[in-house]
Design a protein around this motif. Structure first.
Motif, short mmCIF file in Angstrom:
data_model
loop_
_atom_site.label_atom_id
_atom_site.label_comp_id
_atom_site.label_asym_id
_atom_site.label_seq_id
_atom_site.Cartn_x
_atom_site.Cartn_y
_atom_site.Cartn_z
N PHE A 177 0.86 -1.19 0.00
CA PHE A 177 0.00 0.00 0.00
C PHE A 177 0.89 1.23 0.00
O PHE A 177 1.81 1.34 0.82
CB PHE A 177 -0.91 -0.01 1.23
N ASN A 178 0.65 2.16 -0.94
CA ASN A 178 1.54 3.30 -1.11
C ASN A 178 0.72 4.57 -1.32
O ASN A 178 -0.23 4.58 -2.10
CB ASN A 178 2.45 3.06 -2.31
N VAL A 179 1.11 5.65 -0.61
CA VAL A 179 0.48 6.96 -0.78
C VAL A 179 1.58 8.00 -0.98
O VAL A 179 2.54 8.06 -0.20
CB VAL A 179 -0.37 7.36 0.44
N ASP A 180 1.47 8.81 -2.03
CA ASP A 180 2.40 9.91 -2.31
C ASP A 180 1.61 11.22 -2.40
O ASP A 180 0.54 11.26 -3.03
CB ASP A 180 3.12 9.69 -3.64
N TYR A 181 2.16 12.28 -1.80
CA TYR A 181 1.53 13.59 -1.88
C TYR A 181 2.60 14.65 -2.12
O TYR A 181 3.66 14.64 -1.46
CB TYR A 181 0.76 13.92 -0.60
N THR A 182 2.33 15.56 -3.05
CA THR A 182 3.24 16.67 -3.35
C THR A 182 2.45 17.96 -3.47
O THR A 182 1.40 18.00 -4.13
CB THR A 182 4.00 16.42 -4.67
N PHE A 183 2.96 19.02 -2.83
CA PHE A 183 2.34 20.35 -2.90
C PHE A 183 3.41 21.37 -3.26
O PHE A 183 4.47 21.42 -2.63
CB PHE A 183 1.69 20.70 -1.56
N ASN A 184 3.14 22.17 -4.31
CA ASN A 184 4.05 23.22 -4.75
C ASN A 184 3.32 24.56 -4.73
O ASN A 184 2.20 24.68 -5.25
CB ASN A 184 4.54 22.95 -6.18
N TYR A 185 3.96 25.54 -4.12
CA TYR A 185 3.35 26.88 -4.04
C TYR A 185 4.46 27.93 -4.11
O TYR A 185 5.49 27.80 -3.44
CB TYR A 185 2.58 27.05 -2.73
N SER A 186 4.25 28.93 -4.93
CA SER A 186 5.20 30.05 -5.00
C SER A 186 4.45 31.33 -5.35
O SER A 186 3.45 31.31 -6.08
CB SER A 186 6.30 29.77 -6.04
N LYS A 187 4.93 32.43 -4.77
CA LYS A 187 4.37 33.74 -5.08
C LYS A 187 5.50 34.76 -5.18
O LYS A 187 6.55 34.62 -4.56
CB LYS A 187 3.37 34.15 -4.01
N SER A 188 5.27 35.77 -6.01
CA SER A 188 6.27 36.82 -6.20
C SER A 188 5.64 38.17 -5.93
O SER A 188 4.42 38.37 -6.08
CB SER A 188 6.84 36.77 -7.62
N ARG A 189 6.49 39.11 -5.54
CA ARG A 189 6.01 40.47 -5.27
C ARG A 189 6.94 41.46 -5.96
O ARG A 189 8.16 41.45 -5.75
CB ARG A 189 5.98 40.73 -3.76
N VAL A 190 6.35 42.28 -6.81
CA VAL A 190 7.06 43.37 -7.47
C VAL A 190 6.40 44.67 -7.02
O VAL A 190 5.26 44.95 -7.40
CB VAL A 190 7.03 43.24 -9.00
N GLY A 191 7.10 45.46 -6.21
CA GLY A 191 6.50 46.65 -5.63
C GLY A 191 5.40 46.26 -4.68
O GLY A 191 5.62 45.48 -3.74
N ASP A 192 4.19 46.75 -4.92
CA ASP A 192 3.04 46.42 -4.08
C ASP A 192 2.17 45.32 -4.69
O ASP A 192 1.11 44.99 -4.14
CB ASP A 192 2.18 47.67 -3.84
N VAL A 193 2.61 44.77 -5.83
CA VAL A 193 1.80 43.77 -6.53
C VAL A 193 2.31 42.37 -6.18
O VAL A 193 3.49 42.06 -6.37
CB VAL A 193 1.87 43.98 -8.05
#
Length: 367
Positions: A177-193
């Motif tokens: 029995f095998n379970v794999d989980y992957t989560f990728n998250y990235s955010k960028s900020r240029v000035g106030d955006v």
């Protein structure tokens, strides 16, 4: 006085010669370590080097023995380095023929001895396939891994990338029995955006039933995918497949599965129906190659043939190197490709790019 001195010198020489001759005449006895008294508090492992370890037998699978030593913690030994093995509890022992026996275990002199209800059964060591605990609540059935990668950039563009992945596996003589989980998250900020650059997750779970040493059935095969950049709110796939071990030894493992599935996909927004269903033909292959005792190279490739409204062909490819920096910690370097051959157009008329690439460096903990 000089004559007396000469006789004394000659006497000493004769005594030295006789003593030397007696020493040379004595047979040379090789030293060998004593066999320990087998305390029933422990399992016992003897290596080819002659060293004895006491502790707990965790499991033996794919020609690798996992042993929790009382003094040296948990280590994995190549099966060819094992000279003798003795258990204090019942073990489940599976043979190449598919037969499974339960009892006290002794491995010695190329034989497997199983003691159950006061009777001994003998088998050739070459027929042994796996050893696992006979008690469901013992830790020998379970293993796991969790990884974390963080990449921080600052300057003209401030960006943070997170990658979290985990794996849990349970192996018995009959099933895996095998379970794999992957989560990728990235955010960028240029000035106030601030903008979300990556937001995706993937979960797979399967149960394999071993029919023989080569053939297995994947009786349950599930995949969940969420990918903001591909406009996929959620994609669920459920199926079964037939598997085959092409190579299965202590250095190289290569297997493949093929079978039918059913897939349901919901999109964040699209010019067509947000909910699409499709029959699937799913193909997968996995390679695990031990380059050295510290470095492993792994490949995981999955391909799904689906309807055009569901992407036509969905594929996932991962190639990774795992470097063991400690028996519980790995440093991982992975290349990942997610591909949807025909991405679905969103409400703004934009078509996502078919390919998403990632190069991930992470630190992993094995438990």
């Amino acid at each position: 006085m000089s004559t007396l001195l000469k006789f004394f010198t000659i006497g000493l020489a004769i005594i030295a010669f006789v003593s030397s001759a007696e020493e040379q005449a004595k047979p040379i006895v090789e030293w060998s370590p004593a066999t320990p008294v087998f305390s029933q508090k422990y399992d016992w492992l003897k290596l080819k080097s002659g060293e004895w370890l006491k502790g707990d037998i965790i499991s033996m699978y794919d020609d690798e023995l996992e042993f929790d030593s009382k003094e040296f913690d948990t280590h994995t030994f190549d099966w060819e380095d094992v000279d003798e093995l003795r258990s204090r509890y019942d073990k489940q022992i599976r043979f190449d023929s598919g037969e499974v026996k339960q009892g006290f275990l002794i491995v010695k002199e190329d034989h497997v001895v199983i003691i159950s209800n006061g009777k001994e059964q003998h088998y050739p060591l070459s027929d042994l396939l796996s050893i696992t605990s006979a008690a469901d609540d013992r830790k020998g059935f379970w293993s796991g891994k969790i990884s974390l990668g963080i990449d921080i950039e600052s300057g003209n563009t401030n960006q943070v990338n997170y990658t979290v992945s985990s794996n849990i596996e349970r192996v018995t003589p009959y099933t895996s029995f095998n379970v794999d989980y992957t989560f990728n998250y990235s955010k960028s900020r240029v000035g106030d955006v601030t903008q979300v650059v990556t937001n995706n997750s993937r979960l797979t779970a399967y149960i394999d039933w071993f029919y023989s040493y080569r053939i297995f059935f994947r009786v349950f095969d599930f995949e969940y995918v969420q990918d903001l950049q591909q406009n996929i709110e959620n994609r669920n796939t459920l199926g079964v497949s037939l598997g085959y071990h092409f190579i299965n030894n202590k250095r190289l493992k290569w297997d493949m599965t093929l079978g039918p599935s059913y897939q349901q996909t919901e999109y964040y927004n699209t010019v067509v129906d947000n909910n699409q269903t499709s029959a699937v033909i799913a193909l997968s292959t996995a390679v695990d190659y031990s380059i050295t005792s510290r470095i492993d190279f792994l490949i995981d490739y999955q391909l799904q043939f689906v309807k055009e409204d569901s992407g036509k062909r969905n594929s996932y490819f991962k190639a990774s190197f795992e470097y063991k920096i400690h028996h519980d910690f790995d440093l991982d370097l992975a290349f990942v490709l997610n591909r949807v051959a025909k991405p679905v157009v969103n409400e703004a008329g934009e078509i996502p790019k078919p390919n998403d690439y990632q190069l991930i460096t992470s630190l992993s903990y094995n438990f």
